[in-house]
Design a protein around this motif. Structure first.
Motif, PDB file in Angstrom:
ATOM      1  N   THR A  17       0.786  -1.372  -0.266  1.00  0.00           N
ATOM      2  CA  THR A  17       0.033  -0.080  -0.282  1.00  0.00           C
ATOM      3  C   THR A  17       0.696   1.080  -0.115  1.00  0.00           C
ATOM      4  OG1 THR A  17      -1.937   1.324   0.828  1.00  0.00           O
ATOM      5  CG2 THR A  17       0.211   0.373   2.824  1.00  0.00           C
ATOM      6  N   HIS A  18       0.237   1.991  -0.523  1.00  0.00           N
ATOM      7  CA  HIS A  18       1.512   3.886  -0.364  1.00  0.00           C
ATOM      8  C   HIS A  18      -0.089   5.046  -0.111  1.00  0.00           C
ATOM      9  CE1 HIS A  18       4.162   6.942  -1.170  1.00  0.00           C
ATOM     10  NE2 HIS A  18       2.979   7.547  -1.752  1.00  0.00           N
ATOM     11  N   ASP A  19       0.460   5.139   0.829  1.00  0.00           N
ATOM     12  CA  ASP A  19      -0.642   6.063   1.243  1.00  0.00           C
ATOM     13  C   ASP A  19       0.119   7.496   1.591  1.00  0.00           C
ATOM     14  OD1 ASP A  19      -3.093   5.399   1.733  1.00  0.00           O
ATOM     15  OD2 ASP A  19      -3.247   5.363   3.663  1.00  0.00           O
ATOM     16  N   MET A  20      -0.141   9.170   0.836  1.00  0.00           N
ATOM     17  CA  MET A  20       0.250  10.192   1.608  1.00  0.00           C
ATOM     18  C   MET A  20      -0.033  11.277   2.549  1.00  0.00           C
ATOM     19  SD  MET A  20       0.828  10.725  -2.481  1.00  0.00           S
ATOM     20  CE  MET A  20       1.977  12.752  -2.436  1.00  0.00           C
ATOM     21  N   GLY A  27       5.369  10.491   1.790  1.00  0.00           N
ATOM     22  CA  GLY A  27       4.518   9.515   1.438  1.00  0.00           C
ATOM     23  C   GLY A  27       5.197   8.394   1.929  1.00  0.00           C
ATOM     24  N   THR A  33       5.344   3.785   1.435  1.00  0.00           N
ATOM     25  CA  THR A  33       5.299   2.059   0.755  1.00  0.00           C
ATOM     26  C   THR A  33       5.027   0.844   1.925  1.00  0.00           C
ATOM     27  OG1 THR A  33       5.502   3.394  -1.466  1.00  0.00           O
ATOM     28  CG2 THR A  33       5.258   0.832  -1.472  1.00  0.00           C
TER      29      THR A  33
END
Lengths: 285, 285
Positions: B39-42, B123, B125
């Motif tokens: 998953t990747h959230d900023m 960001g 990951t």
């Protein structure tokens, strides 16, 4: 805190063994008998692209710069995750993103989209599969190895300045995926020169505990009248690598020097030792 | 282009099969017989954190929000890659990052550090290893399933407002890693409620092609006098999941409703159908 201090501090955090001590361009993760190569690079407005840049080019370069790190490890792309900050010309961004994903065989795995104020930034995580082990690093160059470059440097610099012949090199760089995979079994160390030939040579010499002795006349440059600039500018995506002199290379490359025992500096250009990385190139953070 | 339009356009790009059509919170990647969850959230200043926030809390939440997505897939953390924009209080950022990586067993794999102007964004990951297959999705809820929540919602809201008892819930949220792994073999669908209970229930109902019939009185909230707010505010990291009624759950959870055949809307609260996701919660992009 500047970038060097910050990265030094990161090295004191809990690191995964595959992080390679944060000394390399990619992490290497062995899972179920396969080896993944993973990298994350960002691009920020004002630092990595001009506020009036074609967002299709920005998207392309965001993908290309990450895929180039996979190329330097001899990896084939598996997929990417995008961190996107919404803003002007998102439709153009999507055009360039589509073209890049298709060109490099790197489908979208996921990511995040945010609305925010201020200068825009984007992040991309690229995941690849190693085609050869051990996965090439920056640190494997050994005295006696020859130093090679897959193509001329300075093309992106000329394209940035508006030279029509080199616009594509600046706006739509081509990672050396095929070359990286072909070379991986033969090299002792490999990386791309996206931050400039001198700076990246310095880093590879430093990481390997050796000195890179570059021969000025042997370095292929896009404009010989601007040699000093060509070897300092970044945004070229040629591969810099070392190999034992007896190795027969599977791809064409320029021999630009020799690895020697560590001397005063990790890099010499002609007879000049280059000790200070700050003078060597494009440290854009 | 707004977030919904942009994500819709992303679905027309080359997608990896593991992207789950960009309908889920994580990508699922099978490699060499193992399954990775990625998953990747900023987080962006002004949108996800206040300009005067303690950067240690920002770093913690950046890690926690991504690890929470792994938790909702029943995954155990493997490592993270950080995209960091340099700025004020980076030493504090490193403190919070260190604490979070240690707390969640998620060592650093790599990343990028950039210098840039303007509002900051970060960001992350996160890569995890699935502990159960199939990996739970948003789309598996079936009519007749019970709907559960692992804990009360609204705590982050109260903490944001300065309530001392709930400050930690806002500043240092705890992803439900152990609960997610214990639940994964038993659930039909699972996600975290980081964007608010109502909005995330709506999304899960929509993704599953069913209606989530929530029972207002059954929903655990941090402040019953502000129920409507508690179920709309985000930043809680409880797990929302569905399971067949006969399933004996391995962890304590609140039963908050029942999955029914798709009615007029993917979500009902009491007898009220909720058709418009824009009214349901915290769509901060």
């Amino acid at each position: 805190m500047n970038e060097a201090d910050f990265i030094a501090a990161l090295r004191d955090l809990p690191l995964h063994p595959g992080a390679r001590g944060l000394q390399d361009d990619c992490a290497v993760l062995t899972i179920g008998g396969e080896t993944l190569v993973i990298t994350h690079d960002m691009m920020a407005e004002g630092t990595h692209f001009r506020p009036d840049a074609d967002m299709a080019d920005v998207a392309w370069k965001l993908v290309a710069s990450n895929i180039s790190d996979l190329a330097a490890k001899g990896a084939e792309p598996v997929g990417v995750l995008l961190g996107h900050m919404l803003g002007r010309d998102d439709a153009r961004f999507l055009v360039g993103l589509h073209e890049a994903l298709a060109a490099f065989g790197a489908p979208l795995l996921g990511g995040d989209t945010v609305a925010a104020q201020g200068a825009r930034s984007f992040g991309l995580t690229a995941i690849g599969r190693a085609t050869h082990q051990p996965v090439p690093s920056r640190s494997g160059a050994r005295p006696g190895d020859s130093i090679y470059l897959t193509g001329p440097v300075g093309r992106a610099m000329l394209g940035f300045a508006g030279d029509a012949e080199h616009l594509t090199a600046f706006n739509r760089p081509q990672p050396r995926l095929a070359e990286g995979q072909a070379l991986a079994p033969h090299v002792s160390a490999m990386m791309d020169v996206s931050d400039g030939l001198l700076l990246d040579s310095w880093r590879m010499g430093q990481a390997s505990g050796v000195t890179f002795a570059l021969e000025t006349d042997a370095i292929p440059v896009a404009d010989p009248s601007r040699l000093a600039d060509c070897i300092r500018w970044g945004d070229d995506y040629e591969l810099l690598f070392t190999a034992a002199p007896a190795v027969r290379l599977p791809v064409a490359a320029y021999r630009i020097g020799t690895v020697i025992e560590r001397a005063d500096a990790p890099l010499t250009l002609g007879d000049e030792p280059l000790t200070d990385p700050a003078s060597l190139g494009y440290q854009h953070g």
